[in-house]
Design an enzyme around this catalytic site. Structure first.
Site, PDB file in Angstrom:
ATOM      1  N   PRO A  98       0.823  -1.217   0.000  1.00  0.00           N
ATOM      2  CA  PRO A  98       0.000   0.000   0.000  1.00  0.00           C
ATOM      3  C   PRO A  98       0.857   1.267   0.000  1.00  0.00           C
ATOM      4  CG  PRO A  98       0.105  -0.944   2.207  1.00  0.00           C
ATOM      5  CD  PRO A  98       0.855  -1.885   1.297  1.00  0.00           C
ATOM      6  N   PHE A 171      -1.288  -8.256 -14.662  1.00  0.00           N
ATOM      7  CA  PHE A 171      -2.154  -7.266 -15.311  1.00  0.00           C
ATOM      8  C   PHE A 171      -3.632  -7.609 -15.175  1.00  0.00           C
ATOM      9  CE2 PHE A 171       1.911  -6.853 -17.585  1.00  0.00           C
ATOM     10  CZ  PHE A 171       2.135  -5.494 -17.412  1.00  0.00           C
ATOM     11  N   CYS A 281      -4.897  -0.446  -7.270  1.00  0.00           N
ATOM     12  CA  CYS A 281      -3.714  -0.180  -8.102  1.00  0.00           C
ATOM     13  C   CYS A 281      -3.581   1.232  -8.665  1.00  0.00           C
ATOM     14  CB  CYS A 281      -3.696  -1.160  -9.268  1.00  0.00           C
ATOM     15  SG  CYS A 281      -3.172  -2.795  -8.764  1.00  0.00           S
ATOM     16  N   GLN A 283      -4.537   4.486  -8.227  1.00  0.00           N
ATOM     17  CA  GLN A 283      -4.045   5.654  -7.484  1.00  0.00           C
ATOM     18  C   GLN A 283      -2.647   5.391  -6.937  1.00  0.00           C
ATOM     19  OE1 GLN A 283      -6.736   7.952  -5.134  1.00  0.00           O
ATOM     20  NE2 GLN A 283      -5.291   8.071  -3.440  1.00  0.00           N
ATOM     21  N   LYS A 284      -2.474   4.213  -6.374  1.00  0.00           N
ATOM     22  CA  LYS A 284      -1.186   3.873  -5.767  1.00  0.00           C
ATOM     23  C   LYS A 284      -0.062   3.917  -6.813  1.00  0.00           C
ATOM     24  CE  LYS A 284      -0.002  -0.426  -5.166  1.00  0.00           C
ATOM     25  NZ  LYS A 284       0.022  -1.820  -4.732  1.00  0.00           N
ATOM     26  N   PHE A 343     -15.639  -1.253  -5.655  1.00  0.00           N
ATOM     27  CA  PHE A 343     -15.046  -0.240  -6.553  1.00  0.00           C
ATOM     28  C   PHE A 343     -15.408  -0.474  -8.010  1.00  0.00           C
ATOM     29  CE2 PHE A 343     -11.380  -1.850  -8.974  1.00  0.00           C
ATOM     30  CZ  PHE A 343     -11.145  -3.084  -8.383  1.00  0.00           C
TER      31      PHE A 343
HETATM   32  C1  UDX Z   1      -6.454  -2.441 -12.875  1.00  0.00           C
HETATM   33  C2  UDX Z   1      -5.864  -2.769 -14.254  1.00  0.00           C
HETATM   34  O1  UDX Z   1      -6.922  -2.813 -15.222  1.00  0.00           O
HETATM   35  C3  UDX Z   1      -5.134  -4.099 -14.204  1.00  0.00           C
HETATM   36  O2  UDX Z   1      -4.497  -4.352 -15.444  1.00  0.00           O
HETATM   37  C4  UDX Z   1      -4.095  -4.065 -13.090  1.00  0.00           C
HETATM   38  O3  UDX Z   1      -3.454  -5.333 -12.964  1.00  0.00           O
HETATM   39  C5  UDX Z   1      -4.724  -3.694 -11.765  1.00  0.00           C
HETATM   40  O4  UDX Z   1      -5.441  -2.454 -11.885  1.00  0.00           O
HETATM   41  P1  UDX Z   1      -8.622  -3.201 -11.518  1.00  0.00           P
HETATM   42  O5  UDX Z   1      -8.301  -2.039 -10.640  1.00  0.00           O
HETATM   43  O6  UDX Z   1      -8.850  -4.520 -10.884  1.00  0.00           O
HETATM   44  O7  UDX Z   1      -7.439  -3.435 -12.588  1.00  0.00           O
HETATM   45  O8  UDX Z   1      -9.926  -2.885 -12.384  1.00  0.00           O
HETATM   46  P2  UDX Z   1     -10.223  -1.977 -13.680  1.00  0.00           P
HETATM   47  O9  UDX Z   1     -11.183  -2.707 -14.515  1.00  0.00           O
HETATM   48  O10 UDX Z   1      -8.990  -1.509 -14.335  1.00  0.00           O
HETATM   49  O11 UDX Z   1     -11.020  -0.740 -13.055  1.00  0.00           O
HETATM   50  C6  UDX Z   1     -10.398   0.227 -12.225  1.00  0.00           C
HETATM   51  C7  UDX Z   1     -11.373   1.333 -11.908  1.00  0.00           C
HETATM   52  O12 UDX Z   1     -11.657   2.109 -13.060  1.00  0.00           O
HETATM   53  C8  UDX Z   1     -12.726   0.848 -11.389  1.00  0.00           C
HETATM   54  O13 UDX Z   1     -13.138   1.678 -10.322  1.00  0.00           O
HETATM   55  C9  UDX Z   1     -13.648   0.993 -12.592  1.00  0.00           C
HETATM   56  O14 UDX Z   1     -14.990   1.166 -12.251  1.00  0.00           O
HETATM   57  C10 UDX Z   1     -13.072   2.237 -13.233  1.00  0.00           C
HETATM   58  N1  UDX Z   1     -13.359   2.330 -14.677  1.00  0.00           N
HETATM   59  C11 UDX Z   1     -12.844   1.416 -15.565  1.00  0.00           C
HETATM   60  C12 UDX Z   1     -14.139   3.392 -15.154  1.00  0.00           C
HETATM   61  O15 UDX Z   1     -14.604   4.244 -14.371  1.00  0.00           O
HETATM   62  N2  UDX Z   1     -14.367   3.491 -16.499  1.00  0.00           N
HETATM   63  C13 UDX Z   1     -13.868   2.603 -17.404  1.00  0.00           C
HETATM   64  O16 UDX Z   1     -14.118   2.767 -18.600  1.00  0.00           O
HETATM   65  C14 UDX Z   1     -13.087   1.514 -16.911  1.00  0.00           C
END
Ligand code: UDX
Ligand code: ADP
Length: 475
Positions: A98, A171, A281, A283-284, A343
């Site tokens: 974190p 990923f 992921c 923000q961090k 989220f």
């Molecule tokens: C992300 C990366 O996609 C992934 O490759 C990495 O390994 C980890 O971080 P994750 O955080 O699990 O994955 O989900 P992701 O689908 O990327 O969504 C992240 C955030 O963006 C969510 O809150 C989602 O609701 C938001 N989002 C995503 C949007 O608001 N709009 C979009 O079009 C896509």
């Protein structure tokens, strides 16, 4: 360079959202490899071993089937960390990293104490030659620290203890983890020891084609993970900024998204406007990138990426403010139904969920929130909001005007909406696309609002039921 035979046993330190699903898929696809997933958290390990596959600690569509096939065969979950390390040819570090909350780099740099502790454990408990694989998202050049710790142990135990360090960032996205792991766009392996790289590549090679397995140096691999997440997050902040402009001008962000997404250079994915990105992921990793840039004197680059996070926070504040303003400038003593706390859809994870800051802002304004989410429990919400729910008897009496804001858990959307002045959708759960707005409007206090921060609800049906409707990005 060190020679090593085929990998027969793997240990993964950290049974979280990354370690658990990743190892389950490796075990499923490589029945000849024994995979031990270890964690200090005995409760978490017990949950991974639960007979009822519906009660695994991580909710991911399809995960139960994969775990069901491999667990007890060649996939094992245990708290016996040292034994598992000692028996492993390859150790994955998949512990939490974190953002630091205090000291140098607080609020931006990653807290590497868990990585360091697990590297020290590997140094102490390993036997013979061990390939150590960084799986957690890490700031660039963390491998150097891991290597330094391991090299202090190198050559001990009668000269037999040796290590190679690889970076193999994950990923996968939560909610689609199993599909992402089974059919990845690419697998990235960074390192210097070619034999070790090929050992890891041969594991993925069991189900991933060779042209999708990219080999780089250690630092490129580490930096690629931060950069991929920064680019993805930047798209969300970009579209959310345009959504606000659409609302002001009468354009519709979905039409704009479609129009720009058909340009093959831009692409159609990751253009959904919403309440801002969450998850462990984005923000961090951006803050890590910002910290790194500052460290290397690249102030302009640092502030460019920092603005992506700034716009994300603004979007969340904007939505809370918009709700208050629409409800005659005050939500004090008013009930608001919150639909979705995770989220994103298809996960029980709430880390950095936009719902946290939006709910906190509304509670601060004196609202009584009724929160419902298909996968997130009361305990998690209590922890995230930093306050327990008010007891149901007090809640039934209503909150005195001007009283402190509160929240209560709700079992269903209809229960959450009962007596509410507004429904606020914060997670795009599939079931929110097919709600019966006639029935919901009938139990709300009129005049009532639907605020749809994910643009998933049937807005026409909600309007027909008499609700005023705000949809993100609709002017
Ligand atoms: C992300 C990366 O996609 C992934 O490759 C990495 O390994 C980890 O971080 P994750 O955080 O699990 O994955 O989900 P992701 O689908 O990327 O969504 C992240 C955030 O963006 C969510 O809150 C989602 O609701 C938001 N989002 C995503 C949007 O608001 N709009 C979009 O079009 C896509
Ligand atoms: P991620 O999303 O990266 O998988 P999580 O927080 O879900 O992160 O999981 C990380 C896991 O790593 C936690 O369950 C934590 O208990 C575990 N962990 C951290 N340090 C160690 C350690 N030294 N040994 C074993 N497990 C550890």
């Amino acid at each position: 360079m060190t020679t090593t035979g085929p990998i027969r046993s793997i240990c993964c330190i950290g049974a979280g959202y990354v370690g658990g699903p990743t190892m389950a898929v490796i075990a499923d696809r490589c029945p000849h490899i024994t995979v031990m997933v270890v964690d200090l958290n005995a409760e978490r390990i017990a949950a991974w071993n639960h007979d009822d596959l519906a009660r695994l600690p991580v909710y991911e569509p399809g995960l139960d089937a994969v775990v069901g096939r491999a667990r007890g065969r060649n996939l094992h979950f245990t708290t016996a960390v040292d034994d598992a390390i000692a028996g492993a040819d390859m150790v994955f570090l998949s512990v939490n990293t974190p953002t630091k909350t205090r000291g140098v780099g607080a609020g931006q740099a990653s807290d590497l104490r868990w990585i360091e502790a697990s590297a020290r454990q590997v140094a102490a408990a390993a036997n013979g030659h061990t390939i150590v694989v960084e799986k957690s998202t890490l700031p660039v050049r963390t491998a150097e620290a891991v290597k330094a710790i391991l090299s202090a142990a190198q050559g001990t135990a009668g000269g037999t203890k040796t290590f190679s360090v690889l970076s193999n960032p994950e990923f996968l996205a939560e909610g689609s983890a199993i599909g992402d792991l089974e059919n990845p766009d690419r697998v990235l392996i960074g390192g210097e020891d070619e034999t070790a790289i090929e050992s890891l590549a041969s594991i993925y090679g069991q189900w991933v084609s060779q042209e999708r397995i990219l080999r780089t140096n250690l630092w490129s691999s580490e930096l690629s993970k931060l950069t991929a997440n920064a680019f993805l997050a930047q798209r969300i902040s970009s579209i959310n900024g345009i959504a606000a402009l659409c609302e002001a001008t009468g354009a519709d962000v979905r039409e704009v998204g479609r129009a720009i997404g058909t340009d093959s250079r831009i692409g159609a994915k990751f253009l959904q406007a919403g309440p801002g990105f969450g998850g462990s992921c984005f923000q961090k990793d951006i803050l890590n990138l910002v910290y790194l840039c500052r460290h290397y004197g690249l102030e302009q680059v640092a502030s460019y990426w920092e603005s992506v996070v700034g716009l994300n926070s603004w979007q969340q504040q904007r939505i809370a403010r918009l709700v208050v303003n629409s409800l005659f400038g005050t939500v004090s003593g008013k009930r608001i139904a919150i639909l979705g706390f995770a989220f994103k859809a298809d996960t029980n994870d709430t880390r950095e969920a936009p719902a946290i800051s939006i709910c906190r802002d509304l509670i601060e304004e004196g609202a009584q929130l009724a929160i419902v989410d298909p996968k997130v429990g009361d305990q998690q919400i209590t922890q995230d909001l930093g306050r327990p729910p008010v007891d149901p008897v007090t809640a039934a009496r209503g909150v005195p005007l001007g009283g402190d804001g509160t929240w209560i858990p709700a079992e269903s959307v209809l229960e959450a909406a009962r007596g509410a002045d507004a429904v606020l959708i914060l997670t795009e759960w599939q079931e929110y696309r097919h709600l019966d707005w006639g029935a919901i409007a009938a139990v709300m206090r009129q005049p009532a609002w639907l605020f749809d921060a994910r643009a998933v609800a049937d807005a026409a049906a909600a309007r027909a039921a008499g609700l005023s409707v705000w949809r993100v990005g609709e002017g």
